[in-house]
Design a protein around this motif. Structure first.
Motif, PDB file in Angstrom:
ATOM      1  N   ILE A  59       0.842  -1.199   0.000  1.00  0.00           N
ATOM      2  CA  ILE A  59       0.000   0.000   0.000  1.00  0.00           C
ATOM      3  C   ILE A  59       0.878   1.251   0.000  1.00  0.00           C
ATOM      4  CG2 ILE A  59      -1.655   1.376   1.314  1.00  0.00           C
ATOM      5  CD1 ILE A  59      -2.836  -1.227   2.374  1.00  0.00           C
ATOM      6  N   GLU A  60       1.908   1.251   0.848  1.00  0.00           N
ATOM      7  CA  GLU A  60       2.816   2.405   0.897  1.00  0.00           C
ATOM      8  C   GLU A  60       3.442   2.662  -0.469  1.00  0.00           C
ATOM      9  OE1 GLU A  60       5.082   3.184   4.771  1.00  0.00           O
ATOM     10  OE2 GLU A  60       4.989   0.990   4.694  1.00  0.00           O
ATOM     11  N   GLU A  61       3.893   1.615  -1.125  1.00  0.00           N
ATOM     12  CA  GLU A  61       4.560   1.775  -2.418  1.00  0.00           C
ATOM     13  C   GLU A  61       3.587   2.272  -3.482  1.00  0.00           C
ATOM     14  OE1 GLU A  61       7.826   1.588  -3.131  1.00  0.00           O
ATOM     15  OE2 GLU A  61       7.980   1.440  -0.950  1.00  0.00           O
ATOM     16  N   ARG A  62       2.394   1.716  -3.513  1.00  0.00           N
ATOM     17  CA  ARG A  62       1.420   2.128  -4.522  1.00  0.00           C
ATOM     18  C   ARG A  62       0.904   3.545  -4.264  1.00  0.00           C
ATOM     19  NH1 ARG A  62      -3.003  -2.288  -6.042  1.00  0.00           N
ATOM     20  NH2 ARG A  62      -3.414  -0.632  -7.564  1.00  0.00           N
ATOM     21  N   THR A  63       0.857   3.935  -3.005  1.00  0.00           N
ATOM     22  CA  THR A  63       0.379   5.282  -2.667  1.00  0.00           C
ATOM     23  C   THR A  63       1.341   6.349  -3.187  1.00  0.00           C
ATOM     24  OG1 THR A  63      -0.749   4.433  -0.706  1.00  0.00           O
ATOM     25  CG2 THR A  63      -0.356   6.794  -0.771  1.00  0.00           C
ATOM     26  N   LYS A  64       2.611   6.013  -3.318  1.00  0.00           N
ATOM     27  CA  LYS A  64       3.589   6.964  -3.845  1.00  0.00           C
ATOM     28  C   LYS A  64       3.232   7.404  -5.264  1.00  0.00           C
ATOM     29  CE  LYS A  64       7.432   5.166  -1.066  1.00  0.00           C
ATOM     30  NZ  LYS A  64       8.726   4.434  -1.099  1.00  0.00           N
TER      31      LYS A  64
ATOM     32  N   VAL B 186      -6.826   0.906  -4.824  1.00  0.00           N
ATOM     33  CA  VAL B 186      -5.682   0.328  -4.116  1.00  0.00           C
ATOM     34  C   VAL B 186      -6.161  -0.363  -2.846  1.00  0.00           C
ATOM     35  CG1 VAL B 186      -3.473   0.836  -2.977  1.00  0.00           C
ATOM     36  CG2 VAL B 186      -4.127   2.094  -5.042  1.00  0.00           C
ATOM     37  N   ALA B 187      -7.087   0.275  -2.145  1.00  0.00           N
ATOM     38  CA  ALA B 187      -7.633  -0.311  -0.915  1.00  0.00           C
ATOM     39  C   ALA B 187      -8.329  -1.635  -1.193  1.00  0.00           C
ATOM     40  CB  ALA B 187      -8.596   0.676  -0.259  1.00  0.00           C
ATOM     41  N   ARG B 188      -9.117  -1.693  -2.266  1.00  0.00           N
ATOM     42  CA  ARG B 188      -9.834  -2.925  -2.595  1.00  0.00           C
ATOM     43  C   ARG B 188      -8.854  -4.072  -2.833  1.00  0.00           C
ATOM     44  NH1 ARG B 188     -15.295  -2.087  -3.933  1.00  0.00           N
ATOM     45  NH2 ARG B 188     -15.882   0.051  -4.507  1.00  0.00           N
ATOM     46  N   ASP B 189      -7.778  -3.791  -3.554  1.00  0.00           N
ATOM     47  CA  ASP B 189      -6.763  -4.823  -3.789  1.00  0.00           C
ATOM     48  C   ASP B 189      -6.140  -5.278  -2.470  1.00  0.00           C
ATOM     49  OD1 ASP B 189      -7.217  -4.604  -6.499  1.00  0.00           O
ATOM     50  OD2 ASP B 189      -5.437  -3.387  -6.896  1.00  0.00           O
TER      51      ASP B 189
ATOM     52  N   THR C  99      -6.097   5.045   0.357  1.00  0.00           N
ATOM     53  CA  THR C  99      -5.601   3.830  -0.287  1.00  0.00           C
ATOM     54  C   THR C  99      -5.662   2.603   0.617  1.00  0.00           C
ATOM     55  OG1 THR C  99      -3.348   4.534   0.283  1.00  0.00           O
ATOM     56  CG2 THR C  99      -4.128   5.019  -1.947  1.00  0.00           C
ATOM     57  N   GLY C 100      -6.245   2.741   1.790  1.00  0.00           N
ATOM     58  CA  GLY C 100      -6.603   1.562   2.551  1.00  0.00           C
ATOM     59  C   GLY C 100      -5.725   1.129   3.701  1.00  0.00           C
ATOM     60  N   TYR C 101      -4.674   1.874   4.020  1.00  0.00           N
ATOM     61  CA  TYR C 101      -3.762   1.422   5.077  1.00  0.00           C
ATOM     62  C   TYR C 101      -4.495   1.254   6.404  1.00  0.00           C
ATOM     63  CZ  TYR C 101       0.849   0.881   7.294  1.00  0.00           C
ATOM     64  OH  TYR C 101       1.958   0.387   7.946  1.00  0.00           O
ATOM     65  N   SER C 102      -5.205   2.286   6.825  1.00  0.00           N
ATOM     66  CA  SER C 102      -5.882   2.228   8.123  1.00  0.00           C
ATOM     67  C   SER C 102      -6.992   1.189   8.126  1.00  0.00           C
ATOM     68  CB  SER C 102      -6.434   3.607   8.494  1.00  0.00           C
ATOM     69  OG  SER C 102      -7.265   4.114   7.468  1.00  0.00           O
ATOM     70  N   SER C 103      -7.700   1.057   7.010  1.00  0.00           N
ATOM     71  CA  SER C 103      -8.806   0.094   6.971  1.00  0.00           C
ATOM     72  C   SER C 103      -8.302  -1.342   7.086  1.00  0.00           C
ATOM     73  CB  SER C 103      -9.631   0.275   5.697  1.00  0.00           C
ATOM     74  OG  SER C 103      -8.849   0.089   4.541  1.00  0.00           O
ATOM     75  N   VAL C 104      -7.155  -1.639   6.490  1.00  0.00           N
ATOM     76  CA  VAL C 104      -6.575  -2.978   6.642  1.00  0.00           C
ATOM     77  C   VAL C 104      -6.226  -3.235   8.100  1.00  0.00           C
ATOM     78  CG1 VAL C 104      -4.557  -4.422   6.122  1.00  0.00           C
ATOM     79  CG2 VAL C 104      -5.717  -3.201   4.281  1.00  0.00           C
ATOM     80  N   CYS C 105      -5.640  -2.241   8.757  1.00  0.00           N
ATOM     81  CA  CYS C 105      -5.251  -2.397  10.164  1.00  0.00           C
ATOM     82  C   CYS C 105      -6.466  -2.624  11.056  1.00  0.00           C
ATOM     83  CB  CYS C 105      -4.477  -1.166  10.631  1.00  0.00           C
ATOM     84  SG  CYS C 105      -2.875  -0.954   9.815  1.00  0.00           S
ATOM     85  N   ILE C 106      -7.544  -1.895  10.798  1.00  0.00           N
ATOM     86  CA  ILE C 106      -8.762  -2.055  11.599  1.00  0.00           C
ATOM     87  C   ILE C 106      -9.445  -3.375  11.271  1.00  0.00           C
ATOM     88  CG2 ILE C 106     -11.070  -1.131  12.038  1.00  0.00           C
ATOM     89  CD1 ILE C 106      -9.877   1.674  11.485  1.00  0.00           C
TER      90      ILE C 106
ATOM     91  N   GLU D  93      -8.387  -7.588  -0.394  1.00  0.00           N
ATOM     92  CA  GLU D  93      -8.394  -8.957  -0.918  1.00  0.00           C
ATOM     93  C   GLU D  93      -7.134  -9.700  -0.495  1.00  0.00           C
ATOM     94  OE1 GLU D  93      -8.953 -11.354  -5.147  1.00  0.00           O
ATOM     95  OE2 GLU D  93      -9.136  -9.170  -5.081  1.00  0.00           O
ATOM     96  N   LYS D  94      -5.986  -9.038  -0.615  1.00  0.00           N
ATOM     97  CA  LYS D  94      -4.726  -9.694  -0.250  1.00  0.00           C
ATOM     98  C   LYS D  94      -4.625  -9.935   1.246  1.00  0.00           C
ATOM     99  CE  LYS D  94      -2.266  -7.853  -4.246  1.00  0.00           C
ATOM    100  NZ  LYS D  94      -1.308  -6.852  -4.764  1.00  0.00           N
ATOM    101  N   ALA D  95      -5.261  -9.070   2.044  1.00  0.00           N
ATOM    102  CA  ALA D  95      -5.246  -9.231   3.497  1.00  0.00           C
ATOM    103  C   ALA D  95      -6.316 -10.207   3.983  1.00  0.00           C
ATOM    104  CB  ALA D  95      -5.444  -7.872   4.174  1.00  0.00           C
ATOM    105  N   GLY D  96      -7.189 -10.652   3.080  1.00  0.00           N
ATOM    106  CA  GLY D  96      -8.223 -11.605   3.447  1.00  0.00           C
ATOM    107  C   GLY D  96      -9.341 -11.018   4.281  1.00  0.00           C
ATOM    108  N   VAL D  97      -9.644  -9.728   4.080  1.00  0.00           N
ATOM    109  CA  VAL D  97     -10.674  -9.085   4.899  1.00  0.00           C
ATOM    110  C   VAL D  97     -11.819  -8.515   4.064  1.00  0.00           C
ATOM    111  CG1 VAL D  97      -9.069  -8.540   6.768  1.00  0.00           C
ATOM    112  CG2 VAL D  97      -9.432  -6.865   4.923  1.00  0.00           C
ATOM    113  N   THR D  98     -11.866  -8.862   2.780  1.00  0.00           N
ATOM    114  CA  THR D  98     -12.892  -8.296   1.901  1.00  0.00           C
ATOM    115  C   THR D  98     -14.299  -8.525   2.445  1.00  0.00           C
ATOM    116  OG1 THR D  98     -11.457  -8.635  -0.015  1.00  0.00           O
ATOM    117  CG2 THR D  98     -13.794  -8.311  -0.449  1.00  0.00           C
TER     118      THR D  98
END
Length: 219
Positions: free
Chosen positions: A30-35, A101-104, A72-79, A107-112
């Protein structure tokens, strides 16, 4: 009383990050794609904030959460990762591009299956929800002009002893000057003054990154 404030130098910041649980590959991606979003990358939740959000979500046993400002989803993945498998996170944002980016990442984090994203003005989304105080946690990190309106809508929907977490409450240090030329800093200053005087919540402000405030809803 002697103060023990520590100036957070780059070296000390690296030390801080190195001595916490490190971001995993999903968060690093997420960090890399947000750049790719150039100057907007400053809006991304930083690792120490993400770790705090994850821990607080776990500590209060949250099952239902709301996020205003997903980017881009960083906080939402953590929550979302801290919620039980049958937990639910409602994400509010206005950008299909950023949240792609968040949607991807979900899915990768298994929380969709735990996350619902609504694209559109967050106030409209919040006001469309039932006025039931059943959310355990809310994270507010969106446009500052509507901060207080967001807070009011979230407070209606967070249970007693639930948490509302507000980002950017030190706003680059400009909040100490109510006459600053930075409009967002003035708005955050006014928000902070109002929140500190609100007898519906217990408040603590933490000097993490750009400032983060915890507001616990009182009974």
């Amino acid at each position: 009383m002697e103060l023990k404030h520590v100036v957070l130098t780059p070296e000390l910041y690296d030390y801080l990050i190195a001595h916490g649980t490190p971001p995993d590959p999903v968060l690093t991606e997420i960090e890399e794609r947000t750049k790719e979003f150039g100057r907007y990358q400053i809006m991304q939740t930083v690792p120490e904030q993400g770790a705090l959000l994850h821990m607080l979500t776990k500590l209060i046993g949250a099952r239902k959460a709301i996020e205003v400002g997903t980017f881009t989803g960083y906080s939402s993945v953590c929550i979302a990762r801290a919620l039980p498998k049958d937990g639910h996170l409602l994400c509010c944002d206005v950008s299909e591009e950023w949240t792609r980016v968040a949607r991807d990442a979900w899915e990768k984090a298994g929380v969709t299956d735990r996350v619902d994203l609504v694209i559109g003005p967050a106030l409209d989304t919040l006001r469309s929800l039932p006025q039931e105080a059943d959310a355990d946690l809310a994270f507010l990190d969106a446009d500052k002009v509507n901060y207080w309106s967001y807070f009011e809508e979230l407070l209606l929907r967070v249970r007693p002893n639930g948490l509302i977490i507000i980002d950017n409450t030190l706003f680059q240090g400009e909040v100490v000057n109510p006459d600053t030329e930075h409009e967002s800093a003035r708005l955050v200053h006014a928000f902070n003054e109002r929140l500190a005087a609100d007898d519906r919540v217990e408040v603590v402000m933490l000097p993490i990154h750009d400032g983060i405030t915890l507001a616990r809803k009182l009974s």
